[in-house]
Design a protein around this motif. Structure first.
Motif, PDB file in Angstrom:
ATOM      1  N   ALA A 117      40.509  48.804  42.338  1.00 28.68           N
ATOM      2  CA  ALA A 117      39.781  47.888  43.213  1.00 28.68           C
ATOM      3  C   ALA A 117      39.571  46.539  42.563  1.00 28.68           C
ATOM      4  O   ALA A 117      39.512  45.515  43.222  1.00 28.68           O
ATOM      5  CB  ALA A 117      38.439  48.508  43.602  1.00 28.68           C
ATOM      6  N   ALA A 118      39.458  46.525  41.209  1.00 28.55           N
ATOM      7  CA  ALA A 118      39.194  45.275  40.510  1.00 28.55           C
ATOM      8  C   ALA A 118      40.372  44.323  40.583  1.00 28.55           C
ATOM      9  O   ALA A 118      40.231  43.123  40.388  1.00 28.55           O
ATOM     10  CB  ALA A 118      38.831  45.550  39.055  1.00 28.55           C
ATOM     11  N   THR A 119      41.598  44.860  40.848  1.00 36.36           N
ATOM     12  CA  THR A 119      42.791  44.012  40.882  1.00 36.36           C
ATOM     13  C   THR A 119      43.239  43.685  42.301  1.00 36.36           C
ATOM     14  O   THR A 119      44.317  43.148  42.496  1.00 36.36           O
ATOM     15  CB  THR A 119      43.926  44.717  40.129  1.00 36.36           C
ATOM     16  OG1 THR A 119      44.210  45.980  40.760  1.00 36.36           O
ATOM     17  CG2 THR A 119      43.546  44.952  38.674  1.00 36.36           C
ATOM     18  N   LEU A 120      42.446  44.007  43.297  1.00 38.56           N
ATOM     19  CA  LEU A 120      42.788  43.697  44.679  1.00 38.56           C
ATOM     20  C   LEU A 120      42.790  42.200  44.894  1.00 38.56           C
ATOM     21  O   LEU A 120      42.040  41.464  44.242  1.00 38.56           O
ATOM     22  CB  LEU A 120      41.793  44.351  45.637  1.00 38.56           C
ATOM     23  CG  LEU A 120      41.830  45.873  45.782  1.00 38.56           C
ATOM     24  CD1 LEU A 120      40.673  46.344  46.647  1.00 38.56           C
ATOM     25  CD2 LEU A 120      43.161  46.323  46.388  1.00 38.56           C
ATOM     26  N   PRO A 121      43.620  41.709  45.826  1.00 38.70           N
ATOM     27  CA  PRO A 121      43.552  40.295  46.176  1.00 38.70           C
ATOM     28  C   PRO A 121      42.161  39.914  46.661  1.00 38.70           C
ATOM     29  O   PRO A 121      41.454  40.736  47.272  1.00 38.70           O
ATOM     30  CB  PRO A 121      44.593  40.163  47.297  1.00 38.70           C
ATOM     31  CG  PRO A 121      45.517  41.313  47.088  1.00 38.70           C
ATOM     32  CD  PRO A 121      44.682  42.421  46.536  1.00 38.70           C
ATOM     33  N   THR A 122      41.748  38.682  46.417  1.00 35.75           N
ATOM     34  CA  THR A 122      40.393  38.242  46.758  1.00 35.75           C
ATOM     35  C   THR A 122      40.104  38.424  48.239  1.00 35.75           C
ATOM     36  O   THR A 122      38.994  38.827  48.630  1.00 35.75           O
ATOM     37  CB  THR A 122      40.222  36.762  46.372  1.00 35.75           C
ATOM     38  OG1 THR A 122      40.454  36.623  44.969  1.00 35.75           O
ATOM     39  CG2 THR A 122      38.824  36.273  46.702  1.00 35.75           C
ATOM     40  N   GLU A 123      41.083  38.137  49.108  1.00 32.82           N
ATOM     41  CA  GLU A 123      40.865  38.237  50.560  1.00 32.82           C
ATOM     42  C   GLU A 123      40.539  39.671  50.973  1.00 32.82           C
ATOM     43  O   GLU A 123      39.690  39.913  51.837  1.00 32.82           O
ATOM     44  CB  GLU A 123      42.106  37.742  51.327  1.00 32.82           C
ATOM     45  CG  GLU A 123      42.395  36.270  51.187  1.00 32.82           C
ATOM     46  CD  GLU A 123      43.067  35.933  49.863  1.00 32.82           C
ATOM     47  OE1 GLU A 123      43.417  36.890  49.121  1.00 32.82           O
ATOM     48  OE2 GLU A 123      43.235  34.742  49.565  1.00 32.82           O
ATOM     49  N   ILE A 124      41.224  40.642  50.355  1.00 32.17           N
ATOM     50  CA  ILE A 124      40.963  42.050  50.694  1.00 32.17           C
ATOM     51  C   ILE A 124      39.585  42.470  50.170  1.00 32.17           C
ATOM     52  O   ILE A 124      38.828  43.169  50.863  1.00 32.17           O
ATOM     53  CB  ILE A 124      42.067  42.954  50.110  1.00 32.17           C
ATOM     54  CG1 ILE A 124      43.416  42.631  50.766  1.00 32.17           C
ATOM     55  CG2 ILE A 124      41.707  44.421  50.299  1.00 32.17           C
ATOM     56  CD1 ILE A 124      44.570  43.463  50.245  1.00 32.17           C
ATOM     57  N   THR A 125      39.248  42.034  48.959  1.00 32.13           N
ATOM     58  CA  THR A 125      37.933  42.354  48.405  1.00 32.13           C
ATOM     59  C   THR A 125      36.825  41.793  49.285  1.00 32.13           C
ATOM     60  O   THR A 125      35.815  42.458  49.552  1.00 32.13           O
ATOM     61  CB  THR A 125      37.794  41.790  46.987  1.00 32.13           C
ATOM     62  OG1 THR A 125      38.839  42.319  46.169  1.00 32.13           O
ATOM     63  CG2 THR A 125      36.447  42.149  46.379  1.00 32.13           C
ATOM     64  N   GLN A 126      37.029  40.556  49.778  1.00 34.55           N
ATOM     65  CA  GLN A 126      36.030  39.940  50.650  1.00 34.55           C
ATOM     66  C   GLN A 126      35.913  40.687  51.973  1.00 34.55           C
ATOM     67  O   GLN A 126      34.811  40.819  52.523  1.00 34.55           O
ATOM     68  CB  GLN A 126      36.376  38.481  50.880  1.00 34.55           C
ATOM     69  CG  GLN A 126      36.181  37.605  49.649  1.00 34.55           C
ATOM     70  CD  GLN A 126      36.607  36.174  49.874  1.00 34.55           C
ATOM     71  OE1 GLN A 126      37.358  35.863  50.808  1.00 34.55           O
ATOM     72  NE2 GLN A 126      36.129  35.277  49.019  1.00 34.55           N
ATOM     73  N   SER A 127      37.019  41.190  52.491  1.00 35.75           N
ATOM     74  CA  SER A 127      36.973  41.966  53.736  1.00 35.75           C
ATOM     75  C   SER A 127      36.162  43.242  53.550  1.00 35.75           C
ATOM     76  O   SER A 127      35.406  43.660  54.435  1.00 35.75           O
ATOM     77  CB  SER A 127      38.400  42.312  54.193  1.00 35.75           C
ATOM     78  OG  SER A 127      39.139  41.138  54.457  1.00 35.75           O
TER      79      SER A 127
END
Length: 526
Positions: free
Chosen positions: A2-12
């Protein structure tokens, strides 16, 4: 990961969370913290919280402004605190130091605030013990006969070490005992009489400081034109030393209505910050025990003369550094506020002449309908849940309130604040306030126990002062949360701030403590 997810996906993912879970998630790692720093994400999360947003919801502000605003909302609403609560229960009578034997009927046993001395009531006298090993810390204190009214049958009054049955008005009066901070003074109340004794020495000719409600009430000295004090009726329900032992907080109950009085005459230059105070000696109390410093009933009457206003559970807050440095004559207090059909808890101030001003109304179940922010945010009403039991549609259970309260904005987290005898306790730093509402959280309002709620009043507006440079405009509602539901009537409620060194790192924690007739319950909030 989860820590390496793209920022847009983390924000979603973050946008799917409720505000409190979002607050916890943004602290898990650096990448999630950066993703949560976006003004777009923060603004949408703030819309899920009960803040007053018209002036503050400005999309053109930078990320730092939004993060600062969200942090203030998180502090005001105790985000994350509910996930770190340790509940501990111990028998009120055991374990006890070896030198202290159990008393018939439970006895009366109190501990000084410095936790070094214990006073035990045994019939007509009090014993003072060391809190560690139970050894005698001072000579026994024999209670004066004048503590008991002449019309009381002394033999019957002394037949039980806990209570005395008073025949007048069929009132049941119980012994109330309070120790000063270091245990040098002992206050004992019975019926309408208060005695104050000094420990360590007590000659036969040493008379206690005494006060009898309804007998030596007198005109207070504040003003030549001040009205006579109302006669105090009822029985003493609690005693407590306050403010370096220069005040004695007394709760008197009459016909189901509780009244709080502060007795004593502390110096106007009293300073908690510097530690200076009027020496609290027996001589001080002999001169000032009959001086009423504040009376909640009088404050209620002067606030509104329509007889529909009442300050309940009244408790003075310790003066802060700002108040002391500017020699302000105002004193802050916390209390239940019942005004007409409105019921809530409040932070107020009282100035010379006993004129009270309500500064902040804290959200409460019956008060929330008049909140200005309600048009922007409407909490879930727990009473409307169809499944009041696991089977659905069954009888209401106390556990349902605990289950519904897991939702941060469920109304189960809000006290009704309608009781005439609430218990209120505030930490010495003026941050955390705990309130106990009799009957709340139970199926029947006349239940023996009730519910305990916690507020963060450190973020509540108080006496006007120079604004902090990092203060974000806007009204932040310090919402409470349901701490727990108890089944027995509490004898006392306390909040204290302590250093906890049990873990790998030393940290300051809050302890909410309730003492009942049989046990002591502590909630450790870190």
């Amino acid at each position: 990961m989860a820590a390496t997810l793209p920022t847009e996906i983390t924000q979603s993912i973050l946008l799917l969370l409720d505000a409190e879970t979002f607050h916890n998630a943004r602290q898990t790692c650096v990448s999630w913290s950066k993703a949560a720093f976006s003004s777009h994400v923060l603004r949408l999360q703030l819309l899920k919280t009960p803040i007053s947003p018209p002036e503050t919801m400005r999309e053109d502000d930078d990320d730092g402004w939004w993060s600062q605003l969200f942090n203030q909302v998180a502090r005001a609403n105790n985000f994350g605190k509910r996930d770190h609560i340790d509940r501990r229960v111990r028998d009120r009578r055991r374990p006890r130091p070896a030198g202290i034997k159990a008393q018939r009927g439970g006895g009366v046993m109190v501990t000084s605030r410095d936790k070094k001395k214990i006073a035990v009531l045994k019939g007509t006298y009090l014993e003072l013990h060391d809190a560690i090993d139970g050894s005698h810390a001072a000579v026994d204190v024999h209670l004066s006969r004048s503590l008991y009214p002449l019309w009381t049958a002394v033999a019957r009054a002394m037949s039980d070490s806990t209570t005395a049955w008073m025949t007048m008005g069929q009132q049941h009066a119980s012994y109330q005992v309070a120790l000063s901070y270091t245990g040098d003074l002992i206050a004992v109340g019975l019926g309408s009489t208060i005695h104050m004794y000094v420990t360590g020495r007590l000659g036969e000719d040493e008379m206690p400081a005494a006060y009898v409600f309804g007998d030596n009430d007198r005109r207070r000295q504040a003003s030549e034109n001040e009205m006579e004090m109302d006669e105090v009726k009822g029985t003493i329900q609690s005693l407590e030393f306050a403010e370096h032992d220069t005040l004695l907080r007394v709760t008197v109950c009459h016909m189901g209505i509780a009244r709080v009085l502060y007795l004593g005459n502390p110096s106007a230059q009293w300073s908690h910050a510097s530690g200076s105070s009027v020496p609290s000696t027996i001589q001080y109390w002999k001169h000032n025990l009959n001086h009423v410093y504040l009376d909640s009933s009088r404050l209620s009457r002067l606030f509104s003369d329509n007889g529909k206003t009442r300050f309940t559970g009244f408790r003075l807050l310790i003066p802060d550094t700002h108040t002391v440095q500017n020699k302000s004559k105002q004193r802050l207090f916390a209390a239940g506020f019942q005004h007409g059909d409105e019921s809530c808890y409040c932070i107020g101030s009282v100035s010379d002449g006993d004129q009270a001003t309500v500064l902040t109304k804290l959200p409460a179940r019956r008060h929330r309908l008049s909140e200005p922010w309600l048009k922007y945010f409407d909490p879930i009403d727990g009473s409307m849940h169809p499944e009041h039991s696991p089977e659905g549609g069954g009888p209401f259970l106390e556990s349902d309130n605990i289950r519904f309260a897991k939702s941060r904005w469920d109304v189960s987290n809000m006290p009704a604040a309608a009781s005439s005898q609430p218990l209120i306790a505030v930490s010495d730093d003026g941050i955390l306030m705990a309130v106990y509402g009799p009957g709340e959280g139970h199926k029947f309002k006349f239940a023996n126990g009730g519910a305990i709620y916690v507020y963060n009043i450190g973020c509540a507006p108080k006496i006007s002062r120079t604004p902090s440079p990092d203060l974000v405009p806007g009204s932040i509602a310090p919402w409470p949360f349901l701490l727990d539901i108890i089944d027995d009537k509490p004898l006392s409620l306390q909040v204290r701030r302590e250093r906890d060194s049990s873990g790998t790192q030393s940290q300051m924690v809050y302890i909410v403590s309730v003492e009942t007739a049989s046990e002591v319950i502590d909630w450790r909030i870190s």
